[in-house]
Write a protein that holds these residues in place. Structure first.
Motif, PDB file in Angstrom:
ATOM      1  N   GLY A 100      64.580  15.609 -49.991  1.00  0.00           N
ATOM      2  CA  GLY A 100      64.290  16.033 -48.629  1.00  0.00           C
ATOM      3  C   GLY A 100      62.823  16.140 -48.280  1.00  0.00           C
ATOM      4  O   GLY A 100      62.474  16.644 -47.205  1.00  0.00           O
ATOM      5  N   ARG A 101      61.948  15.668 -49.168  1.00  0.00           N
ATOM      6  CA  ARG A 101      60.504  15.724 -48.921  1.00  0.00           C
ATOM      7  C   ARG A 101      59.871  14.349 -49.142  1.00  0.00           C
ATOM      8  O   ARG A 101      60.421  13.516 -49.871  1.00  0.00           O
ATOM      9  CB  ARG A 101      59.824  16.723 -49.859  1.00  0.00           C
ATOM     10  N   VAL A 102      58.701  14.135 -48.531  1.00  0.00           N
ATOM     11  CA  VAL A 102      57.927  12.928 -48.801  1.00  0.00           C
ATOM     12  C   VAL A 102      57.146  13.136 -50.087  1.00  0.00           C
ATOM     13  O   VAL A 102      56.412  14.121 -50.224  1.00  0.00           O
ATOM     14  CB  VAL A 102      56.951  12.624 -47.639  1.00  0.00           C
ATOM     15  N   VAL A 103      57.314  12.210 -51.058  1.00  0.00           N
ATOM     16  CA  VAL A 103      56.539  12.312 -52.298  1.00  0.00           C
ATOM     17  C   VAL A 103      55.358  11.352 -52.300  1.00  0.00           C
ATOM     18  O   VAL A 103      54.388  11.572 -53.034  1.00  0.00           O
ATOM     19  CB  VAL A 103      57.414  12.077 -53.549  1.00  0.00           C
ATOM     20  N   ALA A 104      55.418  10.303 -51.483  1.00  0.00           N
ATOM     21  CA  ALA A 104      54.295   9.357 -51.446  1.00  0.00           C
ATOM     22  C   ALA A 104      54.467   8.379 -50.289  1.00  0.00           C
ATOM     23  O   ALA A 104      55.597   8.039 -49.919  1.00  0.00           O
ATOM     24  CB  ALA A 104      54.177   8.585 -52.760  1.00  0.00           C
ATOM     25  N   VAL A 137      61.794  -4.717 -50.898  1.00  0.00           N
ATOM     26  CA  VAL A 137      60.747  -3.871 -50.329  1.00  0.00           C
ATOM     27  C   VAL A 137      59.371  -4.462 -50.644  1.00  0.00           C
ATOM     28  O   VAL A 137      58.494  -4.531 -49.770  1.00  0.00           O
ATOM     29  CB  VAL A 137      60.864  -2.437 -50.886  1.00  0.00           C
ATOM     30  N   MET A 138      59.177  -4.900 -51.872  1.00  0.00           N
ATOM     31  CA  MET A 138      57.897  -5.509 -52.252  1.00  0.00           C
ATOM     32  C   MET A 138      57.635  -6.787 -51.469  1.00  0.00           C
ATOM     33  O   MET A 138      56.483  -7.094 -51.133  1.00  0.00           O
ATOM     34  CB  MET A 138      57.899  -5.817 -53.759  1.00  0.00           C
ATOM     35  N   ASN A 139      58.689  -7.515 -51.147  1.00  0.00           N
ATOM     36  CA  ASN A 139      58.550  -8.823 -50.503  1.00  0.00           C
ATOM     37  C   ASN A 139      58.222  -8.730 -49.022  1.00  0.00           C
ATOM     38  O   ASN A 139      57.446  -9.535 -48.506  1.00  0.00           O
ATOM     39  CB  ASN A 139      59.845  -9.620 -50.698  1.00  0.00           C
ATOM     40  N   VAL A 140      58.781  -7.747 -48.321  1.00  0.00           N
ATOM     41  CA  VAL A 140      58.743  -7.800 -46.865  1.00  0.00           C
ATOM     42  C   VAL A 140      57.945  -6.678 -46.208  1.00  0.00           C
ATOM     43  O   VAL A 140      57.557  -6.800 -45.053  1.00  0.00           O
ATOM     44  CB  VAL A 140      60.184  -7.822 -46.300  1.00  0.00           C
ATOM     45  N   SER A 141      57.674  -5.576 -46.914  1.00  0.00           N
ATOM     46  CA  SER A 141      57.055  -4.422 -46.250  1.00  0.00           C
ATOM     47  C   SER A 141      55.538  -4.421 -46.364  1.00  0.00           C
ATOM     48  O   SER A 141      54.957  -5.044 -47.262  1.00  0.00           O
ATOM     49  CB  SER A 141      57.616  -3.118 -46.831  1.00  0.00           C
ATOM     50  N   ASP A 142      54.920  -3.690 -45.436  1.00  0.00           N
ATOM     51  CA  ASP A 142      53.470  -3.464 -45.479  1.00  0.00           C
ATOM     52  C   ASP A 142      53.139  -2.157 -46.189  1.00  0.00           C
ATOM     53  O   ASP A 142      52.180  -2.068 -46.955  1.00  0.00           O
ATOM     54  CB  ASP A 142      52.901  -3.430 -44.058  1.00  0.00           C
ATOM     55  N   ARG A 143      53.938  -1.117 -45.885  1.00  0.00           N
ATOM     56  CA  ARG A 143      53.780   0.175 -46.552  1.00  0.00           C
ATOM     57  C   ARG A 143      55.156   0.730 -46.905  1.00  0.00           C
ATOM     58  O   ARG A 143      56.165   0.323 -46.326  1.00  0.00           O
ATOM     59  CB  ARG A 143      53.028   1.180 -45.667  1.00  0.00           C
ATOM     60  N   VAL A 144      55.161   1.685 -47.838  1.00  0.00           N
ATOM     61  CA  VAL A 144      56.408   2.282 -48.302  1.00  0.00           C
ATOM     62  C   VAL A 144      56.250   3.797 -48.323  1.00  0.00           C
ATOM     63  O   VAL A 144      55.260   4.307 -48.859  1.00  0.00           O
ATOM     64  CB  VAL A 144      56.772   1.813 -49.737  1.00  0.00           C
ATOM     65  N   THR A 145      57.227   4.487 -47.742  1.00  0.00           N
ATOM     66  CA  THR A 145      57.301   5.937 -47.869  1.00  0.00           C
ATOM     67  C   THR A 145      58.501   6.272 -48.741  1.00  0.00           C
ATOM     68  O   THR A 145      59.608   5.781 -48.500  1.00  0.00           O
ATOM     69  CB  THR A 145      57.429   6.629 -46.497  1.00  0.00           C
ATOM     70  N   VAL A 146      58.274   7.091 -49.766  1.00  0.00           N
ATOM     71  CA  VAL A 146      59.314   7.462 -50.713  1.00  0.00           C
ATOM     72  C   VAL A 146      59.701   8.930 -50.484  1.00  0.00           C
ATOM     73  O   VAL A 146      58.830   9.809 -50.437  1.00  0.00           O
ATOM     74  CB  VAL A 146      58.847   7.271 -52.173  1.00  0.00           C
ATOM     75  N   LEU A 147      61.012   9.173 -50.326  1.00  0.00           N
ATOM     76  CA  LEU A 147      61.540  10.529 -50.172  1.00  0.00           C
ATOM     77  C   LEU A 147      62.254  10.950 -51.447  1.00  0.00           C
ATOM     78  O   LEU A 147      62.888  10.142 -52.116  1.00  0.00           O
ATOM     79  CB  LEU A 147      62.528  10.616 -49.008  1.00  0.00           C
ATOM     80  N   ARG A 148      62.140  12.240 -51.769  1.00  0.00           N
ATOM     81  CA  ARG A 148      62.911  12.803 -52.878  1.00  0.00           C
ATOM     82  C   ARG A 148      63.226  14.260 -52.548  1.00  0.00           C
ATOM     83  O   ARG A 148      62.333  15.021 -52.179  1.00  0.00           O
ATOM     84  CB  ARG A 148      62.125  12.719 -54.195  1.00  0.00           C
TER      85      ARG A 148
END
Length: 513
Positions: A215-219, A202-213
């Motif tokens: 059933g909700r978006v945490v960041a 994820v660190m190598n290839v993505s521009d942004r990251v959405t984290v779910l926990r």
């Protein structure tokens, strides 16, 4: 500018809210990673985007225009394609035939194969794919087959690509090629949603990251502004130790000895071709390789689930070749199978019943031909507490537990017997970062206790983190062995792809370092 928006997505299943008001915004031309523990809602959200589920509430917009997506056909018409972990290809057909399979080209029942091959060639060249449209899919590598799946989506006009755990079956070289393809696609305006549990990828290839926990978006964060430790903390809600290497131990006596083992697969074809290896007390021998190179058949022969054609298996100097699982367990062998639901657990039975599968016939669990119910309950409660199995009670059917907790039931059952040999195949497959951390810590604790561990995994990071020695399998043979402390990932990748072989003096039976 936001290109794709999923606003307030809600999806309920009986007894659970899988997506609880999730909003996701993805920009045109970016690689957007989607992270989360098992059960966080990632797959449900993407299945809604691709039309496999309909949301109970919320809306989907592309370029600000609301869309109703009720089927994969609707998704494709909207320019959304999805590449699943399990490829949807017909091995007997060519690349071109697979690309157009199921499409209506307006020419009736006849396919203009030459025109199709020309268009596939043009499209492949545009995105720098090295693909022969006339090649039969059965003859292609896993990485090439994955590129065909991507090409299928592009051929159908996909502007948004969802890639679900795309590197799970790739060598390091194939992974790099995939990332190069992803960057080419994004530079040409395609939008990619990348689902992965591998934080470094994820660190190598993505521009942004959405984290779910839960059933909700945490960041949602810019990749350049975060790090693997922070992402792991966001996923599980606590600090996670990502360094699992532990202290190296001095190996003791040989516990497992495999000599010239030959094993056939379910078709009667040779899958293991004369493999020899040794595992000593207090060491982890990791077996790396792309799935399907004989690892499953090797482990099944060692653990008594498959007959070997020839060769031998010895545990603590005792010839155990051909013994069934129970006598092998009584020699001190424990087994974490590669498929926990098919061969590790009986899903319709309770947590307690699964916990005693290895000991139900022995005192104090048994009292003659009857179970000692009081001892069963005491033993099961003890394991639930000791191994932090998240279950309402021991009477719950094990099928109702999460994947991580199902794996903990297997670990508890096998490790509570204090084994001399632990055979673990894909012990963290499908597990989130928190459950993976737990499994790794237990494996290392067994090594430090003096147990010999034979670990099979397609996750190179896992193999590198846990192994004292690494044997690489390719087409049923040990292609080479590396010292786990100094293993070179490039050389491992070449060995996994069959591009090079280590010298005979570096056999898996020898002890490195």
């Amino acid at each position: 500018m936001e290109f794709l928006e999923m606003r307030g997505i809600v999806k309920r299943f009986p007894g659970v809210v899988a997506n609880n008001g999730i909003s996701l915004s993805v920009r045109k031309g970016e690689v957007h990673a989607l992270l989360g523990e098992n059960g966080a809602g990632k797959s449900t959200l993407m299945n809604i985007l691709y039309g496999l589920y309909e949301p109970d509430d919320g809306e989907i917009c592309i370029d600000g225009r609301p869309l109703r997506i009720s089927s994969p056909r609707d998704a494709l018409d909207a320019g959304i394609g999805m590449v699943h972990q399990e490829f949807m290809l017909i091995p007997a057909l060519t690349v071109a035939e697979n690309v157009v399979l199921g499409m209506d080209d307006g020419r009736g029942p006849l396919l203009d194969l030459k025109a199709t091959e020309a268009e596939v060639t043009r499209l492949a060249a545009e995105y720098l794919f090295r693909i022969d449209p006339r090649a039969r899919v059965a003859d292609l590598s896993v990485g090439e087959q994955q590129r065909i799946e991507i090409l299928k989506a592009l051929y159908r006009g996909a502007r948004i690509l969802v890639l679900d755990e795309p590197t799970a079956v790739l060598t390091p070289q194939e992974t790099r090629e995939l990332f190069s393809v992803m960057k080419t696609l994004s530079s040409q305006g395609h939008t990619i949603i990348f689902i992965s549990h591998k934080l470094n990828e994820v660190m190598n290839v993505s521009d942004r990251v959405t984290v779910l926990r839960d059933g909700r978006v945490v960041a949602t964060v810019n990749t350049r502004d975060t790090n693997p430790s922070e992402l792991a903390r966001l996923m599980v809600g606590r600090e996670v130790g990502l360094d699992t290497s532990g202290a190296r131990t001095s190996p003791g006596e040989t516990v497992l000895s495999v000599s010239n083992l030959v094993v056939n697969d379910h078709r009667g074809l040779r899958a293991v071709k004369g493999v020899s290896l040794e595992v000593r007390a207090g060491e982890v021998l990791g077996i790396a390789g792309v799935d399907g190179n004989g690892q499953m058949e090797l482990i099944e022969a060692i653990t008594g689930l498959r007959k070997a054609q020839s060769g031998s298996v010895a545990v603590l100097g005792r010839d155990c070749t051909g013994l069934p699982p129970r006598p092998l367990a009584e020699t001190g062998m424990a087994h974490i199978p590669g498929n926990r639901q098919r061969t590790g657990l009986i899903l319709e039975m309770s947590v307690a019943e699964n916990a005693i599968l290895q000991t139900y016939y022995r005192p104090p669990i048994s009292r003659g031909i009857m179970l000692n119910e009081g001892e069963v309950r005491r033993f099961s409660d003890s394991l639930i507490s000791q191994y932090d199995i998240r279950t309402p009670n021991q009477d719950v059917k094990v099928k109702l537990l999460s994947g991580g907790n199902q794996q903990k039931v297997i670990l508890a059952r096998e490790l509570s017997r204090q084994p001399r040999l632990l055979v673990a195949m894909h012990p963290t497959r499908g597990l989130d970062v928190g459950a993976t951390e737990y499994v790794h810590s237990r494996i290392l604790a067994e090594r430090e206790r003096g147990c010999a561990v034979l670990l099979v995994s397609v996750e190179l990071e896992e193999i590198l983190a846990l192994s004292d020695r690494i044997a690489v399998m390719y087409e049923g043979e040990i292609a080479g062995i590396l010292d786990g402390r100094n293993a070179d990932i490039e050389e491992m990748g070449l060995l996994m792809a069959g591009s090079t072989r280590r010298s005979a003096s570096c056999s898996a039976a020898g002890h490195g370092g």
